[in-house]
Write an enzyme that holds these catalytic residues in place. Structure first.
Site: not given
Length: 782
Positions: A550-552
Site C-alpha cells: 500500500g505504501d508503494i
C-alpha cells in the site's frame, strides 16, 4: 496560459489499460484502438471488465493486419501527444515512424534482454518480479496478490513515464519510454530485496505477521482485523492501558514488556494475548474504538464493505459507469484532479463509436525542434522538491522524482526522526543498527536527494522552512492530516509563499472526511480497501498482504499526481493542492473487484492463485527446498503444449478437458500430473522449457534470485552498484521507467543525516555564513 487537452492513443493490453484509465482520470482524451471484434475485456465479466478499464475513453476500430488500417493508425498517432503501446514485443508496431508523440511501450519484460519475448500474464510477472515470494505462509505455496497487482504496477509506472515524456518533449524530441512490468514489480518489494542486499538474508514468506514491524492479521468475532503495536512508545503504552481497562492484559503489565527489544524477541507471545482480546470484538467496533485511542487498527473489509466506507463516500471517491441505460457504481481514481475535481460519471464507449477521429487532422503542440534539444537533460531538471516525507510512501514518491532529475531537498528533524534511519527493526544493515547513516532501508528510497536537519518545533526553524517553501516548485509531505496546518503552513500559507506552488499531501485518509484523523500504516490501507480480504485461499483462510504494498502504491500515485500537477501548471500557470489519500490510492488499484459486485452481483472472495478464465493456473513445486513455478494456460495451444511436456498427450484434445471450466473440475488430477513433472526438475529448467513452448511460466523469485540469478535483469542493468560514504558500496535497484531505453542514473547515494544543510541554506536560500552559524549555535540546525 491556455489549457489544451492532451490526446492519448492506446493500443491496449492488460499491462497498459490501467495507465489509460489513470490518464482518463487526469482529464486527458484517451482513444482506444480496438480490433474488429472489440477489446477482449468486452467479453470478460459480462462486459463489466471493459466498463472498468475503458469507460471514459473513445473507441475506434482498426484491423492492423490490413494496410489501409495501419495507415489510418499512423495518421491517428501523428496527431497524438502520447502513444500508449501494449503490443507484443515480438510484433512490429506500425506507427512508430512518428516522432511527435511520447511513445510508451509497456511489455512484461521490456524491449530488450534475453526474456523480452517470453510469454507472460500477471501471474508470471508477479512471480518473476519477486512479489509472490513475499505473500503466503511458509508451509503453503506462494500467493499472488489479487486484482492483477503486477499489471497495475506496470500501468501506473507507464502513466508516470507518459507524464515524464510530456515534460521532456518541451525541451527536445519526444522520448521513447520502455516499461518492463517485471522491473515495476521488482522495484516495489519494500524490504524484500533489501534484506539480501544489506543483511545477506532472504526472509521467508511472512504469513500473517509483518517481517519488520509489530503488525499482522488477527481474527475478530466476525472477520479479520489488521494492525498492531504501531511505531512509537505511546502506542504500546495506550494498547497496554486498554488491555488493563478490559482486564485482558494477562502478564503484559510486567515491567519486562516496557523494553521494545524484549517485545520484539517475544512478539509471538504478545500477539497471542492480543488475539485472545480481539477475538471477542466485532471488527468494525474494535477498529473505531482503537482509532479513538490513536491506535493503528482497521477492519478487513471486502469489496461490498468498501462501497459503504464512510471516508470514501464522504470524499466522493466512487463514480458511476454509464453503459446505455445502465448505471453501475465503480471505483474512482487515486486522487482528485485537477484542482480537486472529482469525476462523477464515465461513459462506456460503443465499439467504434468515434471512428470519425481517424480522418480528423490535429496539430500537436509542445514539441521543440530537434536542433533545440538539450543533450543529457533529464525530464525534471530545474524542478526543486521540498521533501517533508518519511518512512516509505512519501520517500518512494520523491525517489521517483529525484531519479528523473528533480532537486529533492529532504528536511529531517531530530524532533520527528525518520524511523527507517533510527528504528533497529527497519534499519537493515550488516553492521550495528544504531548508525542513522547506514540503514539500507533509508538509503534505498533516498538516493539522489539532499538532506538538511532543521528543528521545525521552533519559530526560527519554521522561518527557514518557509524560505525553503518559497524557493521550491513542489512540497510533498505524508504527515497526519493536521500536522502542517498546526505548524502554520497550510495550503493558503504555502500559496502566499509561492503562488504557483504544487503541494501534494499524502495522509493516510486524506485531509477531509470523518476518518481523516485515523492513524494509518500500509497494512491498515490494505485491510480497508479489500486487498487483504481477497488475499488467501478462501473466505475462512485469509492470509493478507503484510509488506508495504500500500505504501508503494501511494508513492506511485503521488508521483503521478505531482507530475500531472506540474504539467497542469505548465499549461495554465496555476499550482494546486493535491489532497492524496493513501486509502483512495490503494482502493483505485482494486481493479474489477467493486464493479463485479455492483454489476454482476458476484461478490469476489479469495481464490488462491486460481483465475476464472484460465485453467490450469497456479503454482507448482519444483526440485529443491521451497522452489516453485507459476503456469498459466490461456488457450488450446498452451494446453496442448503442456500436455506434451507432462506426458499426458491423451488429454490434449479430450472432450472432458476442452474448456477451462472442465479442466478446473479436474484440478486435483491435473495438478498431480503437473507436479509429478515439475518437482523432479530445477525451477529454471521448468520455466525455460515451458517458455520454449510459448506457455506463460515464471519462477517464483526471492531477493537473492533477483540479484544473483536473473540473467534478464542483469542484462538490462537493473541493479546498479554505487558507493555510500558510510555504508560502503552496494547494489541499488534502478528506476523502472526508462527514458529513451536508458536506465535512470543513480547520481548520488542517499545523503548522510544533515550533510547538505549548509550548502542548501547558502546556495538555495542565499543565507550569509554568519546567519547559518547563528542558526547552528542556537541548535536550529543540527
Amino acid at each position: 496560459m491556455a489549457e489544451s487537452t492532451v490526446r492519448v492513443v492506446e493500443l491496449s493490453s492488460p499491462f497498459t489499460r490501467f495507465a489509460g484509465r489513470i490518464l482518463v482520470g487526469l482529464g486527458y482524451e484517451v482513444i482506444l484502438v480496438e480490433p474488429p471484434d472489440g477489446d477482449p475485456a468486452r467479453r470478460e465479466l459480462d462486459g463489466y471488465a471493459f466498463a472498468h478499464w475503458h469507460a471514459g475513453k473513445r473507441s475506434v476500430v482498426l484491423d492492423l493486419a490490413a494496410e489501409d488500417d495501419r495507415d489510418a493508425l499512423g495518421r491517428l498517432v501523428a496527431g497524438a501527444d502520447i502513444l500508449l503501446d501494449g503490443t507484443d514485443v515480438r510484433s512490429k508496431m506500425p506507427a512508430t515512424q512518428h516522432d511527435s508523440p511520447v511513445h510508451v511501450r509497456v511489455t512484461p519484460f521490456g524491449e530488450s534482454g534475453p526474456h523480452s519475448s517470453w510469454a507472460a500474464t500477471n501471474l508470471t510477472v508477479a512471480a518473476m518480479g519477486g512479489m509472490m515470494a513475499q505473500v503466503g505462509t511458509p508451509d503453503a505455496p506462494p500467493l499472488c496478490l489479487p486484482e492483477g497487482q503486477a499489471e497495475q504496477l506496470a500501468g501506473v509506472n507507464a502513466a508516470i513515464g507518459a507524464l515524464l515524456g510530456l515534460r521532456a518533449r518541451r525541451f527536445g524530441p519526444a522520448p521513447f519510454v520502455d516499461i518492463s512490468a517485471q522491473e515495476c514489480v521488482a522495484a516495489s518489494l519494500e524490504a524484500g530485496t533489501l534484506a539480501y542486499l544489506h543483511e545477506d538474508r532472504v526472509p521467508g514468506r511472512p504469513g500473517r505477521v509483518h517481517p519488520l514491524v509489530p503488525h499482522g492479521l488477527f481474527t475478530a468475532a466476525d472477520g479479520f482485523l489488521g494492525g498492531g503495536l504501531g511505531g512509537s512508545p505511546r502506542m504500546w503504552d495506550e494498547t497496554l492501558r486498554w488491555l488493563i481497562e478490559e482486564g485482558a492484559q494477562e502478564d503484559l503489565d510486567d515491567p519486562r514488556w516496557c523494553d521494545p527489544v524484549e517485545r520484539k524477541i517475544h512478539q509471538e507471545h504478545i500477539f497471542a494475548v492480543l488475539q485472545r482480546f480481539l477475538a471477542k470484538w466485532p471488527k468494525e467496533e474494535f477498529a473505531v474504538r482503537a482509532q479513538e485511542r490513536k491506535l493503528p487498527w482497521a477492519a478487513v473489509d471486502g469489496p461490498a464493505e468498501l462501497l459503504v466506507n464512510p471516508q470514501l463516500n464522504d470524499r466522493d471517491f466512487f463514480l458511476d459507469v454509464v453503459s446505455g441505460d445502465e448505471v453501475t457504481r465503480d471505483l474512482g481514481f487515486g486522487f482528485a484532479f485537477p484542482e480537486g475535481r472529482r469525476i462523477r460519471e464515465l461513459v462506456v464507449p460503443r465499439l467504434g463509436a468515434d471512428q470519425s477521429l481517424i480522418s480528423e487532422k490535429r496539430t500537436v503542440t509542445g514539441s521543440f525542434p530537434k536542433q533545440d534539444a538539450q543533450s543529457g537533460r533529464r525530464s525534471l531538471d530545474g524542478i526543486r522538491v521540498l521533501d517533508l516525507t518519511w518512512v516509505l510512501a512519501g520517500p518512494y514518491c520523491t525517489r521517483i522524482l529525484a531519479d528523473h532529475g528533480a532537486e529533492v531537498i529532504k528536511v529531517e528533524s531530530l524532533g520527528r526522526p525518520d524511523p527507517t534511519r533510527f528504528s533497529p527493526a527497519m534499519h537493515l544493515s550488516r553492521g550495528p543498527h544504531d548508525d542513522p547513516d547506514t540503514s539500507g532501508y533509508f538509503n534505498d528510497v533516498n538516493r539522489n536527494k539532499r538532506s538538511i536537519t532543521l528543528d521545525t518545533r521552533t519559530p526560527e526553524g519554521l522561518a527557514v522552512l518557509a524560505d525553503l517553501i518559497a524557493a521550491s516548485d513542489v512540497v510533498i509531505e505524508n504527515f497526519s492530516s493536521s500536522v502542517l496546518q498546526k505548524m502554520g503552513l497550510g495550503y493558503q500559507r504555502l500559496r502566499e509563499l509561492r503562488p504557483d506552488i504544487v503541494y501534494v499531501s499524502m495522509s493516510g485518509m486524506g485531509h477531509t472526511g470523518p476518518r481523516s484523523s485515523w492513524v494509518s500504516y500500509a497494512d491498515i490501507v490494505s485491510a480497508s480497501t479489500g486487498l487483504t480480504a481477497l488475499t488467501g485461499w478462501d473466505a475462512d483462510d485469509v492470509v493478507g498482504v503484510i509488506y508495504g504494498h500500500g505504501d508503494i502504491v501511494a508513492g506511485l500515485q503521488a508521483a503521478t499526481a505531482t507530475l500531472a500537477a506540474l504539467e497542469h501548471r505548465d499549461r495554465t500557470g496555476r499550482g494546486q493542492h493535491v489532497d492524496l489519500s493513501q486509502l483512495e490510492a490503494m482502493a483505485a488499484h482494486m481493479g474489477t473487484a467493486v464493479i463485479r459486485s455492483t454489476g454482476t452481483g458476484q461478490v469476489p472472495e479469495p481464490k488462491g492463485n486460481a483465475e476464472d478464465a484460465w485453467s490450469p493456473h497456479g503454482v507448482f513445486r519444483c526440485l529443491g527446498s521451497d522452489r516453485w513455478v507459476t503456469i498459466a494456460v490461456r488457450h488450446d495451444a498452451d494446453w496442448r503444449a503442456l500436455c506434451e511436456l507432462i506426458e499426458r498427450p491423451e488429454w490434449a484434445d479430450a472432450d472432458e478437458f476442452r474448456t477451462a471450466e472442465q479442466r478446473r473440475a479436474r484440478d486435483s488430477e491435473i495438478t498431480a500430473a503437473i507436479t509429478a513433472w515439475t518437482r523432479t526438475l530445477p525451477v529454471q529448467t521448468v520455466t525455460e522449457t515451458l517458455q520454449d513452448a510459448d506457455v506463460p511460466a515464471g519462477s517464483v523469485q526471492d531477493g537473492r534470485d533477483l540479484v544473483d540469478s536473473d540473467v534478464h535483469l542483469r542484462a538490462r542493468g537493473f541493479y546498479v552498484r554505487r558507493a555510500h560514504p558510510r555504508a560502503g558500496a552496494f547494489l541499488h535497484e534502478a528506476a523502472p521507467v526508462r527514458m529513451n531505453r536508458t536506465v535512470s542514473e543513480i547520481r548520488t547515494a542517499a545523503p548522510l543525516l544533515g550533510a547538505d544543510t549548509d550548502s542548501v541554506l547558502h546556495d538555495v536560500l542565499r543565507y550569509p555564513p554568519d546567519r547559518i552559524a547563528q542558526l547552528r549555535a542556537a541548535s536550529i540546525l543540527s
